[in-house]
Enzyme design. Structure first.
Site, mmCIF file in Angstrom:
data_model
loop_
_atom_site.group_PDB
_atom_site.id
_atom_site.type_symbol
_atom_site.label_atom_id
_atom_site.label_comp_id
_atom_site.label_asym_id
_atom_site.label_seq_id
_atom_site.Cartn_x
_atom_site.Cartn_y
_atom_site.Cartn_z
ATOM 1 N N SER A 7 -6.228 7.563 3.010
ATOM 2 C CA SER A 7 -5.146 6.531 3.182
ATOM 3 C C SER A 7 -4.775 5.544 2.238
ATOM 4 C CB SER A 7 -5.650 5.677 4.470
ATOM 5 O OG SER A 7 -4.883 4.627 4.489
ATOM 6 N N HIS A 32 -2.114 9.858 3.091
ATOM 7 C CA HIS A 32 -1.700 9.275 4.269
ATOM 8 C C HIS A 32 -1.145 7.959 4.012
ATOM 9 C CE1 HIS A 32 -2.290 8.323 8.596
ATOM 10 N NE2 HIS A 32 -2.656 7.209 8.501
ATOM 11 N N ASP A 34 0.487 4.431 5.528
ATOM 12 C CA ASP A 34 0.467 3.698 6.495
ATOM 13 C C ASP A 34 1.628 2.687 6.562
ATOM 14 O OD1 ASP A 34 -1.965 4.410 8.091
ATOM 15 O OD2 ASP A 34 -3.016 3.981 6.349
ATOM 16 N N MET A 36 3.472 -0.181 8.596
ATOM 17 C CA MET A 36 3.417 -1.337 9.432
ATOM 18 C C MET A 36 4.620 -2.320 9.307
ATOM 19 S SD MET A 36 -0.726 -2.132 8.910
ATOM 20 C CE MET A 36 -1.767 -0.677 8.746
ATOM 21 N N HIS A 65 2.544 7.465 8.583
ATOM 22 C CA HIS A 65 1.924 6.951 9.758
ATOM 23 C C HIS A 65 2.445 5.722 10.146
ATOM 24 C CE1 HIS A 65 -1.772 5.382 12.216
ATOM 25 N NE2 HIS A 65 -0.679 5.357 13.047
ATOM 26 N N MET A 67 3.560 2.675 12.122
ATOM 27 C CA MET A 67 3.108 1.807 13.076
ATOM 28 C C MET A 67 4.260 0.914 13.310
ATOM 29 S SD MET A 67 -0.741 1.585 11.798
ATOM 30 C CE MET A 67 -0.291 2.599 10.170
ATOM 31 N N MET A 136 -6.315 7.546 16.865
ATOM 32 C CA MET A 136 -6.575 6.413 16.250
ATOM 33 C C MET A 136 -8.246 6.099 16.667
ATOM 34 S SD MET A 136 -4.465 5.437 14.306
ATOM 35 C CE MET A 136 -5.528 3.904 13.634
ATOM 36 N N ASP A 174 -8.295 8.685 12.422
ATOM 37 C CA ASP A 174 -7.739 7.602 11.536
ATOM 38 C C ASP A 174 -8.536 6.111 11.799
ATOM 39 O OD1 ASP A 174 -6.585 5.938 9.894
ATOM 40 O OD2 ASP A 174 -4.649 6.317 10.553
HETATM 41 C C1 DX5 Z 1 -5.186 1.658 9.950
HETATM 42 C C2 DX5 Z 1 -4.297 2.816 9.338
HETATM 43 C C3 DX5 Z 1 -5.502 3.562 8.785
HETATM 44 C C4 DX5 Z 1 -6.460 3.012 7.775
HETATM 45 C C5 DX5 Z 1 -7.690 3.642 7.832
HETATM 46 O O1 DX5 Z 1 -4.002 1.044 10.915
HETATM 47 O O2 DX5 Z 1 -3.827 3.403 10.357
HETATM 48 O O3 DX5 Z 1 -4.989 4.780 8.212
HETATM 49 O O4 DX5 Z 1 -5.921 2.968 6.180
HETATM 50 O O5 DX5 Z 1 -8.629 2.570 6.851
HETATM 51 P P1 DX5 Z 1 -10.197 2.855 7.257
HETATM 52 O O6 DX5 Z 1 -10.504 4.177 6.712
HETATM 53 O O7 DX5 Z 1 -10.638 2.006 6.149
HETATM 54 O O8 DX5 Z 1 -10.722 2.481 8.578
HETATM 55 ZN ZN ZN Z 2 -3.195 5.581 9.468
#
Ligand code: DX5
Ligand code: ZN
Length: 220
Positions: A7, A32, A34, A36, A65, A67, A136, A174
């Site tokens: 990630s 990956h 993320d 947001m 991903h 969010m 998740m 994840d």
């Molecule tokens: C959280 C993300 C993850 C995050 C995971 O909302 O979707 O992808 O980067 O991070 P770690 O591996 O540090 O929990």
């Molecule tokens: Zn993620």
């Protein structure tokens, strides 16, 4: 083999291109990303223009991903930025079936995700049309949280469902993934491990990625 998707949320954001090269050289299967929006989750990261800029540095598949609320609005932008798979949340507002259809129309892998407190029943209406189920194992929004063990039975239940109904479904996990929790998830049926903080804290993530790949497959 288990797939590993580091990630980029834990990467150095001032050097995302170099960080991507580091991930690819370490043998990662996917990167990956993320996204947001400060609405679906209480944090804001980056969007399609940043992904487009990263795309120049590596050919590794981009595993986005989202969010974000009402994700259908932005599918075309993320596809044009160079994502190879796009995952949306079943809890997001808007027409999620439409978002998934748009991802598929762009020829990308279609992902559907669910939060720790969301029961498996809530993603069942979407699983038939999905290539990836992203489970998740922390509350989305931030890296570095602890793995929520209660999510493990849901991984097994989705694996059982997939074996009967959609055997090529990738089950990705994840949040809080490290060598111990990753092994637990693969034993429960996960085929993709997403990890941010546990991989990026290593000077060389290559040996750990190789170790994790050897966990699988376990498709029940
Ligand atoms: C959280 C993300 C993850 C995050 C995971 O909302 O979707 O992808 O980067 O991070 P770690 O591996 O540090 O929990
Ligand atoms: Zn993620």
């Amino acid at each position: 083999m288990t797939k590993v998707s580091p990630s980029m949320l834990s990467a150095d954001f001032s050097r995302l291109g170099e960080e991507l090269v580091r991930v690819e050289k370490a043998g990662a299967d996917w990167a990956h990303l993320d996204v947001m929006d400060g609405m679906f989750v209480p944090n804001i990261t980056f969007g399609a223009p940043v992904i487009k800029a990263m795309r120049k540095y590596s050919d590794i598949p981009f595993d986005a991903h989202l969010m974000i609320q009402d994700p259908a609005r932005y599918i075309d932008d993320f596809a044009a930025a160079g994502c190879d798979s796009i995952t949306v949340h079943c809890e997001a507002t808007g027409d999620i079936h439409n978002a998934m259809a748009r991802i598929e129309r762009r020829g990308l892998k279609v992902g559907i995700s669910l939060n720790p407190e969301t029961p498996m029943d809530d993603i069942l209406p979407f699983l038939e049309d999905a290539d990836i189920a992203l489970v998740m194992t922390v509350h989305p929004g931030f890296g570095g949280q602890s793995f929520i063990e209660d999510c493990v039975p849901k991984i097994s239940a989705i694996r059982e469902w997939a074996n009967r109904n959609n055997p090529s479904l990738e089950i990705s996990v994840d949040g809080g993934i490290n060598t111990t929790t990753g092994k637990t998830c693969v034993s429960a049926g996960a085929s993709v491990l997403v990890a941010g903080s546990s991989l990026f804290r290593l000077d060389d993530m290559g040996p750990t990625i190789s170790e994790w790949k050897a966990f699988g497959p376990n498709r029940g």
